[in-house]
Design an enzyme around this catalytic site. Sequence first.
Site, PDB file in Angstrom:
ATOM      1  N   HIS A   1       4.563  83.411  52.107  1.00 36.73           N
ATOM      2  CA  HIS A   1       4.322  82.471  53.201  1.00 36.73           C
ATOM      3  C   HIS A   1       5.584  81.682  53.536  1.00 36.73           C
ATOM      4  CE1 HIS A   1       4.019  80.280  49.558  1.00 36.73           C
ATOM      5  NE2 HIS A   1       3.132  79.371  49.895  1.00 36.73           N
ATOM      6  N   TYR A   2       6.391  81.383  52.520  1.00 33.39           N
ATOM      7  CA  TYR A   2       7.659  80.677  52.747  1.00 33.39           C
ATOM      8  C   TYR A   2       8.610  81.547  53.563  1.00 33.39           C
ATOM      9  CZ  TYR A   2      12.440  79.207  51.761  1.00 33.39           C
ATOM     10  OH  TYR A   2      13.763  78.863  51.882  1.00 33.39           O
ATOM     11  N   TYR A   3       8.817  82.787  53.129  1.00 27.65           N
ATOM     12  CA  TYR A   3       9.747  83.666  53.839  1.00 27.65           C
ATOM     13  C   TYR A   3       9.272  83.938  55.264  1.00 27.65           C
ATOM     14  CZ  TYR A   3      12.065  84.398  49.381  1.00 27.65           C
ATOM     15  OH  TYR A   3      12.748  84.209  48.207  1.00 27.65           O
TER      16      TYR A   3
ATOM     17  N   SER B   1       7.489  81.930  57.154  1.00 28.36           N
ATOM     18  CA  SER B   1       7.683  80.728  57.969  1.00 28.36           C
ATOM     19  C   SER B   1       9.144  80.542  58.347  1.00 28.36           C
ATOM     20  CB  SER B   1       7.168  79.486  57.221  1.00 28.36           C
ATOM     21  OG  SER B   1       7.944  79.210  56.070  1.00 28.36           O
ATOM     22  N   LYS B   2      10.044  80.831  57.432  1.00 30.33           N
ATOM     23  CA  LYS B   2      11.465  80.674  57.727  1.00 30.33           C
ATOM     24  C   LYS B   2      11.959  81.742  58.710  1.00 30.33           C
ATOM     25  CE  LYS B   2      13.138  77.102  55.521  1.00 30.33           C
ATOM     26  NZ  LYS B   2      13.842  76.014  56.244  1.00 30.33           N
TER      27      LYS B   2
END
Length: 262
Positions: free
Chosen positions: A150-152, A154-155
Amino acid sequence: MDLELSGKRVLVTGSYRGTGAGMARVLAREGATVWVHGFERDPAEAIARSIREEGFEAHAVAGDIRNDDGARDVAASVGEIDVLVNNYGVAEGGSWESSTEDWIDIYQKNVLPGVRLVHALVPGMRKRGWGRVVFVSTVGYVRPNSQMPHYYASKTALINMTVSLAKELANTGITVNCVSPGIVATAEIREMFRRRAEKAGEPTDWPTLEKKIAAGDMANPAGIVGDPEDIGNLVAFLASDKARYINAANLRIDGGTADSIQ
């Protein structure tokens, strides 16, 4: 090089620590009036004060840009802004077992704060016929891990948004770009690697740790780990008229970590 940022008003979100603080320092040293943002006033004021003690101009602004009301309050507090640096973001643990609520939460933190401040501050740039918007992504967009998907995601969305917003603002005098740093030697990162080395009984001095990091999982041919000010130097250049022909770009600043031509 004189980037001629005197008189420019800059907001750097999440600049109360780490890479954002480094960006704020560089921009202020280049002559800009910088607004240091934090979720609480005291940490933001501490960075702003340290910049003023160097002889440059900085102010603190506090507000929760993870929601609409907080972002509007921050925008109202800073007033007219020439350069918006959407730096705030978090790298939180997770996996493909993370709930949809976790995914929504990370987008509230890493994507929507920038959207909210674009809504609030870009109309003024458009009216004045000049502006700069910079998003901050990560080298991880080109080398995502199975952990923290989810972090990757979003970025990576920030890079897509950069191109879309640049097209939206065509012929307005506003450029929109994204920077994607590799690992940065913030105080937190230095301390994390120091603790690991201490636990393993290895040398804990930074030159030794830097060489190990730059040859390890985050290996890069430059053989170094960038400082927050290194990222700030690139952002300051993008904020200047000397970068007027750079638009809708995603610029990696990672010492070559990405190992990719994309």
